[in-house]
Design a protein around this motif. Structure first.
Motif, short mmCIF file in Angstrom:
data_model
loop_
_atom_site.label_atom_id
_atom_site.label_comp_id
_atom_site.label_asym_id
_atom_site.label_seq_id
_atom_site.Cartn_x
_atom_site.Cartn_y
_atom_site.Cartn_z
N ALA A 1 30.51 29.78 58.05
CA ALA A 1 31.33 28.59 57.76
C ALA A 1 31.06 28.04 56.38
CB ALA A 1 31.05 27.51 58.81
N THR A 2 29.78 28.02 55.98
CA THR A 2 29.42 27.54 54.65
C THR A 2 30.06 28.43 53.57
OG1 THR A 2 27.33 26.66 55.45
CG2 THR A 2 27.53 27.04 53.08
N SER A 3 30.01 29.73 53.79
CA SER A 3 30.61 30.67 52.84
C SER A 3 32.12 30.45 52.73
CB SER A 3 30.33 32.10 53.30
OG SER A 3 31.00 33.03 52.48
N ILE A 4 32.77 30.28 53.88
CA ILE A 4 34.22 30.03 53.87
C ILE A 4 34.54 28.70 53.23
CG2 ILE A 4 36.22 29.60 55.37
CD1 ILE A 4 35.02 31.61 57.33
N GLY A 5 33.72 27.70 53.55
CA GLY A 5 33.94 26.37 53.00
C GLY A 5 33.82 26.35 51.49
N GLN A 6 32.85 27.06 50.95
CA GLN A 6 32.67 27.13 49.50
C GLN A 6 33.84 27.86 48.86
OE1 GLN A 6 28.85 29.04 49.36
NE2 GLN A 6 27.72 27.10 49.29
N LYS A 7 34.28 28.91 49.50
CA LYS A 7 35.41 29.68 48.98
C LYS A 7 36.68 28.84 48.97
CE LYS A 7 37.08 32.97 51.53
NZ LYS A 7 37.21 34.25 52.26
N MET A 8 36.83 28.00 49.99
CA MET A 8 38.04 27.19 50.10
C MET A 8 37.88 25.81 49.47
SD MET A 8 39.00 28.19 54.06
CE MET A 8 40.59 27.37 54.03
N LYS A 9 36.66 25.56 48.90
CA LYS A 9 36.37 24.29 48.24
C LYS A 9 36.54 23.11 49.19
CE LYS A 9 37.63 26.01 43.67
NZ LYS A 9 38.47 25.84 42.47
N LEU A 10 36.03 23.29 50.41
CA LEU A 10 36.19 22.24 51.42
C LEU A 10 34.84 21.66 51.86
CD1 LEU A 10 38.96 23.81 53.67
CD2 LEU A 10 39.17 21.75 52.30
N CYS A 11 33.76 22.14 51.32
CA CYS A 11 32.45 21.71 51.79
C CYS A 11 32.25 20.19 51.69
CB CYS A 11 31.34 22.41 51.01
SG CYS A 11 31.00 24.06 51.62
N LEU A 12 32.68 19.61 50.58
CA LEU A 12 32.46 18.19 50.38
C LEU A 12 33.54 17.33 51.02
CD1 LEU A 12 31.30 18.25 46.66
CD2 LEU A 12 29.89 18.15 48.71
N ASP A 13 34.72 17.93 51.28
CA ASP A 13 35.85 17.16 51.77
C ASP A 13 36.02 17.23 53.28
OD1 ASP A 13 36.46 16.58 49.14
OD2 ASP A 13 37.70 18.37 48.92
N ASN A 14 35.42 18.20 53.90
CA ASN A 14 35.63 18.40 55.33
C ASN A 14 34.31 18.36 56.07
OD1 ASN A 14 36.27 19.44 57.94
ND2 ASN A 14 38.14 20.29 57.06
#
Length: 304
Positions: A104-117
């Protein structure tokens, strides 16, 4: 490469083992009766392929059939009940905490959603909604249906490589949940807890529509189910589902009508079974959506 292994569910013996299991794992169950508390160290996708499974959480009862699935979080205890004259066949797909959060962290970083979601970040674990989820027309939904097909036909080990299966299915699971959180984030409420509660209420409306679309459903019915005003329930449903309750009802009725027409059922009977007031009303709506009358569609299907 190792083919996908599906373990047989052995009741409480499997439940005890799953509390300390340290690898991704999938279990196949075929039971008429089962009652017991479930708890796992894994994130688990529960998917009945035939019959009905009932689960009890702290404050709600969740019934899952072959058109839906349930996701549970690690170390959360729920009670499961199966009571059926015929075997209820299901599969549970479990991901370790470390594997799925890393993915999930890898996907979140790729999608630039880590800080927003809040669903995907580096500081806390994933937290799925523990609720009945409809299998929709998405990559995740199609994958569940493919798993069902191959498992029931005994070909699942021939089709899936174990490592690739968990990686691909895990990515689809996370992306599907990200889509849900994306819809929640678009609701016009400042507090995250309020947006999540609105989503849950809209989800109740949506399940009611799917279960009763052949019956008369009013906006008042739906607003009472969601405990929202008529205006608020309409706006929230449209905001999350990208359609209105009325359009969703018509969509489901027409989908069912096409299925019945293709099987050769009488058009008047199809209109009645799908919840239309009469033949004329059915024909008018059918032509508006598909560009031809039900009678023409049926003839074309028979020709084919």
């Amino acid at each position: 490469m190792k083919s996908l292994q599906i373990n047989k569910f052995k009741g409480q013996e499997t439940v005890r083992e799953n509390k300390t299991l340290e690898t991704n794992a999938a279990f196949y169950s075929k039971v008429n009766h089962f009652e017991g508390k479930l708890s796992s160290s894994h994130y688990v996708v529960k998917f009945p392929m035939t019959g009905l499974e009932t689960y009890y959480t702290i404050n709600k009862k969740i019934q899952v059939d072959n058109l839906s699935y349930l996701i549970t979080n690690p170390h959360v205890e729920i009670e499961a009940v199966v009571k059926s004259k015929t075997p209820v066949i299901g599969i549970c797909i479990g991901f370790t905490d470390e594997f799925l959060n890393s993915l999930a962290t890898s996907i979140g970083q790729k999608m630039k959603l880590c800080l927003d979601n809040p669903f995907v970040n580096n500081e806390s674990n994933l937290d799925f909604f523990t609720q009945k989820n409809r299998i929709n027309n998405s990559k995740f939904g199609h994958t569940l249906q493919n798993i069902k097909y191959h498992l029931l036909n005994g070909t699942i080990s021939e089709i899936y490589n174990e490592e690739q299966f968990y990686l691909t299915f895990g990515e689809l699971l996370i992306e599907n949940e990200l889509n849900i959180h994306s819809k929640i984030s678009q609701l016009p409420h400042s507090k995250l807890s309020t947006r999540e509660e609105i989503y849950r209420r809209v989800d109740l409306m949506n399940h009611y529509i799917h279960d009763n679309f052949t019956e008369h459903i009013s906006l008042e019915n739906l607003s009472q189910i969601a405990c929202l005003s008529k205006y608020h329930s309409l706006r929230c449903y449209q905001g999350i589902m990208n359609t209105t309750p009325y359009k969703k009802i018509i969509e489901l009725r027409l989908k069912k009508a096409k299925e019945l027409l293709s099987k050769g059922h009488c058009i008047n009977l199809v209109a009645d079974l799908c919840g239309f007031t009469d033949y004329r009303a059915f024909s008018k709506v059918f032509k508006k959506y598909y560009g031809l009358l039900p009678s023409i569609y049926q003839k074309q299907m028979n020709i084919k």
